[in-house]
Design an enzyme around this catalytic site. Structure first.
Site, PDB file in Angstrom:
ATOM      1  N   HIS A 151     -23.454  -9.670  29.203  1.00  0.00           N
ATOM      2  CA  HIS A 151     -22.520 -10.350  30.100  1.00  0.00           C
ATOM      3  C   HIS A 151     -22.851  -9.992  31.543  1.00  0.00           C
ATOM      4  CE1 HIS A 151     -20.732 -11.417  26.472  1.00  0.00           C
ATOM      5  NE2 HIS A 151     -19.454 -11.274  26.757  1.00  0.00           N
ATOM      6  N   LYS A 158      -7.101 -13.925  31.240  1.00  0.00           N
ATOM      7  CA  LYS A 158      -7.161 -15.187  31.975  1.00  0.00           C
ATOM      8  C   LYS A 158      -6.072 -16.138  31.481  1.00  0.00           C
ATOM      9  CE  LYS A 158     -10.864 -17.807  31.480  1.00  0.00           C
ATOM     10  NZ  LYS A 158     -10.543 -19.188  31.100  1.00  0.00           N
TER      11      LYS A 158
END
Length: 901
Positions: free
Chosen positions: A139, A568
């Site tokens: 990532h 999120k």
């Protein structure tokens, strides 16, 4: 960051870290020597005025910042200088143990547990079934080039010599001059990548950590733990890998990349073992004229083919020559090329790591046959045996991961082409489960040699066949986990088992034996709704007889829980609480199924993605949810920060292991009554925080545009920091944006919204302030959550963030949204201080306060420069230096903030 000839302090007076002063002074000397007197004076002026403003010196806010005097070339050089100071400050703090936490080692954990009545036998029993795995992922939040990290690590090695009182290197070079030279090399090393990273680059990068850090460090840790425990536990701590197997949203990971990741890992492991055998051959010079040698060792020596007259009385050396020859043959067989150091003898390749280990143990037992056994215990041979047990021939278990929507489409096409079901996607969940169970009840593959499929299906089938080949070549431990992103149903898990069956990695029940799954299908529950549904999905999954048989035979099942997307989706406190509740609710589901629960925590570096102290976070897990088994992702800049040096790796692996022991065996610190009260209070806090967060992020007109214009998200998407796209789709919706750039962008603008927004409103609305204070002081879950919140509030700066407001096109709407954000921050700030009984942020964390305050004067000028460069870039100026300056500023701010991705 000043010359050794000036009396101006190198850093704010708040720090007493001598390494920062020393390295900052050398950096000042480098800037003066290589950047020139003008740049040095400009840099020093900007630094000193920024330090004065940060200290609150009277009138400093009216002083010229000095930034306007920088032309574009100066800007690039200045930004590099501040970035390098932050990098060196990070190094200095790591050396001084700023990141190390009291009691975060196995010896302290054992002492603490025994003090609470947990005996040594219980600890050893837990470890006999334990599995602790940090899993390295690709990532992309590591903005620094590997070359920069390498130079930093060389400086760390030289500083170790300085610690020992040395004034010269081993080559006779003056130590201060050697450190100066490395800083000069840093200054002249390009910090930005020019080319986009490919998956193979990421594979090569992660292999350096395995070769340089994990292969030598893990055996050394085990040797330490054996002394602490008074026993030799099995290799419960391992290191996992996603790079080359994680395909979710990354179209560049295909079967070739999977084969490369495992093949290169095998190459690194075997080369390490061969070096170890070579070293032992030089060491074990025992002669039969002076030592008794058991027959088993003599047999190994005679079988080696080593007939050298000079070694006829040295059976250990002859035996090791045979082991080396067999390893060299294994290298040729598995890697496909000659080893770096060839063997003069011919040997038969080892069939498995267990066979190689058996020969090593024979040598060790021979050494233990006389004297007090000191030659057989510990030492290089003991570490090599431990390495083989831990890393095998595959080095690291590679996880596969793909999105459930892809599996749906692939299985649908397989069923359609095979004539089983024309429209699988149209079936409801019950019909899907029934159909998939019928297919799993037999070993007949759906695909055939002459069947034609679309590109997606062909690619996915190639992946599972490559995994099956890896099992045949490197052993079953090479790939054991298949992660399913966006898992929302039982059929999502069964579809993966269908794909595994196509490659022979699932075998149906036969002759009274239960089904067998060589690779475990693992659901990843990411959103708030997914986490709430997790217990019911796993209950239904375990309720299927064929699955129950597989799980019972294996003894455990893993579930992955996602921090980034849940944050999120619902904001920091709701995400954190939902993860806690899901873990808590899953425990009885697993107990009823008779399976050990293994949670895989998808943590990132930033607090908004699960970052913060892993030691505290693991201890804060609900009791019964760890059970000695835990896996945790390590991503982006966290990999270099935690595992960039051997000392750092040992510290962080110790912390992870000791926290797992404590979370598994330590009695719960709160009563059942308090647990119920605290849980009800958290439900209320989470509900209010969720409502506030969702209203702002998803319920406010124009918020998407505000975010994309206020932060450098567009410019971050162009950085060459990973092989994965920034969004899962071409949509600009926040829902489709990956959590990494979402969090990273807010950090750059110093808002850090994902790490705190909504918490302030929830704390303000909560009426029982005494209960809140009680929870914050005595409940490990909330203590950990508030500590992370406090850190992110301290690193945020809404005054600096306001400088980015002119970038927003709709100024009226921008002011309104920003006003809500500013009010939310103030509420979070005030509510946290009230709950923790402090008069200022980090009052009770002086080391962290010093670390953050040290950095603030070095971040503010970078933010101000970044804003101006963004204005010019978005206005259409096409000077290449503007784009480079933006990217450098992103790099520098991320380096200073440390955990921003």
């Amino acid at each position: 960051m000043e010359s050794s000839t000036t009396t101006t302090p190198a850093v704010p007076a708040i720090t007493q870290n001598p390494d920062i002063r020393y390295l900052g002074r050398l950096l000042g000397d480098v800037i003066r020597a290589y950047g020139g007197e003008k740049l040095y004076k400009q840099t020093e002026y900007i630094r000193s005025t920024s330090v004065d403003r940060a200290r609150g010196v009277q009138g400093a806010d009216l002083t010229d910042t000095g930034l306007d005097a920088l032309n574009l070339d100066d800007t690039l050089d200045f930004t590099r200088g501040f970035m390098l100071f932050s990098m060196l400050a990070n190094l200095a703090e790591d050396r001084q143990g700023v990141a190390a936490e009291p009691g975060a080692d196995v010896a302290s954990a054992v002492e603490r547990l025994e003090g609470q009545g947990v005996d040594r036998a219980a600890i050893l029993d837990l470890l006999s079934n334990a599995l602790i795995v940090p899993v390295l992922t690709a990532h992309p939040t590591e903005v620094r080039r590997k070359s920069m990290i390498d130079h930093k690590n060389r400086i760390a090695d030289l500083m170790h010599l300085k610690d020992a009182g040395r004034t010269e290197t081993e080559d006779g070079e003056n130590l201060d001059e050697a450190i100066f030279r490395q800083i000069a090399l840093l200054w002249q090393t390009r910090p930005l990548r020019r080319e986009k990273l490919f998956v193979q680059d990421e594979i090569d990068n992660v292999l350096t950590y395995f070769r340089d850090i994990f292969l030598p460090v893990l055996p050394a840790l085990y040797a330490r733990w054996e002394r602490v425990l008074g026993a030799r536990p099995h290799s419960f701590l391992r290191v996992g890998n996603w790079i080359g197997g994680d395909r979710d949203g990354n179209p560049f990971v295909q079967a070739d990349q999977l084969r490369s990741a495992i093949g290169r890992g095998c190459e690194a492991a075997l080369a390490f073992y061969m070096d170890g055998i070579h070293g032992l051959g030089a060491e074990l010079s025992l002669s039969t004229e002076l030592a008794h040698v058991p027959q088993a060792v003599i047999d190994l020596a005679d079988a080696s083919g080593d007939a050298s007259p000079s070694r006829q009385d040295e059976p250990y050396r002859r035996a090791l020559s045979g082991l080396y020859a067999r390893l060299a043959a294994t290298y040729v067989a598995l890697v496909g090329k000659a080893p770096p150091r060839a063997s003069a003898l011919r040997g038969e390749a080892y069939a498995s790591p267990a066979d190689f280990r058996r020969d090593l143990v024979t040598v060790a037992q021979g050494l233990a046959s006389e004297g007090d056994g000191a030659l057989a215990t510990g030492g290089a041979l003991g570490r090599l045996i431990r390495a083989v047990e831990t890393f095998g021939f595959h080095l690291a278990t590679l996880d596969m991961r793909q999105n459930s929507a892809v599996h749906e489409r692939v299985v649908a096409e397989l069923l359609k082409v095979a004539g089983v079901e024309a429209d699988y996607l149209a079936l409801d969940e019950y019909a899907r489960i029934a159909l998939l169970r019928r297919e799993l009840a037999n070993n007949r593959p759906l695909g055939g040699r002459f069947s034609a499929y679309g590109e997606e299906t062909t690619s996915e089938l190639a992946i599972v066949h490559a995994a099956a080949q890896a099992h045949r070549t490197y052993g079953p431990n090479s790939i054991t986990h298949y992660i399913i992103s966006k898992a929302e149903s039982v059929s999502d898990l069964l579809e993966v088992n269908i794909l595994l069956k196509e490659a022979g990695l699932w075998h149906a029940a036969a002759d009274g034996a239960p089904p067998q799954a060589a690779v475990m299908a693992i659901p990843l529950f990411e959103t708030i709704a997914d986490l709430e549904a997790a217990p019911s999905i796993m209950t239904a999954y375990f309720g299927l007889p064929e699955i129950a048989g597989v799980v019972k035979a294996r003894g455990h099942q893993e579930v992955m829980i996602g921090y980034s997307d849940s944050n999120k989706d619902g904001g920091y406190i709701t995400s954190t609480w939902s993860l806690y509740k899901a873990s808590q609710a899953l425990e009885p589901v697993f107990a009823d199924a008779g399976a050990a629960m293994q949670l895989f925590h998808g943590r990132g570096g930033a607090v908004g993605r699960g970052g913060g102290s892993a030691f505290k976070a693991i201890q804060a897990q609900p009791r019964g949810s760890v059970q000695g088994r835990i896996r945790i992702t390590e991503q982006g800049e966290v990999i270099a920060a935690k595992f960039g040096t051997r000392d750092a790796a040992m510290t962080n692996l110790e912390a992870m292991t000791s926290a797992t022991l404590l979370a598994s065996l330590e009695p719960d610190g709160i009563s059942d009554r308090d647990a119920a009260r605290f849980s009800a209070a958290m439900d209320e806090l989470s509900k209010n925080a969720f409502a506030a967060y969702r209203d702002l992020v998803y319920g406010t007109d124009g918020f998407k545009e505000f975010f994309r214009q206020l932060t450098p998200i567009q410019e971050i998407s162009g950085l060459k920091i990973g092989s994965r796209p920034a969004s899962r789709t071409k949509s600009t919706a926040i829902e489709d944006l990956r959590a990494i750039p979402w969090v990273f962008s807010w950090a750059q603008a110093r808002v850090m919204l994902p790490g705190w927004y909504g918490v302030g409103q929830a704390l303000t609305a909560f009426e029982d302030k005494a209960l809140l204070a009680d929870m914050g002081q005595h409940w490990s879950f909330l203590k950990s959550a508030l500590a992370n919140l406090e850190m992110v509030l301290a690193k945020s700066d809404l005054g600096i963030a306001a400088r980015y407001l002119p970038l927003v096109e709709d100024q009226e709407r921008g002011e309104t949204i920003f006003g809500r954000i500013r009010d939310g921050w103030q509420q979070a700030h005030d509510g946290l201080l009230a709950a923790t009984g402090q008069s200022r942020l980090l009052e009770k964390s002086p080391a962290l306060e010093t670390s953050i305050r040290l950095r603030l004067p070095y971040i503010e000028p970078l933010n101000l420069l970044q804003v101006e460069l963004l204005k010019r870039h978005r206005a259409g100026e096409d000077d290449a230096r503007i784009k480079e300056g933006i990217e450098l500023s992103i790099n520098a701010i991320a380096t200073a903030l440390r955990n921003s991705g």
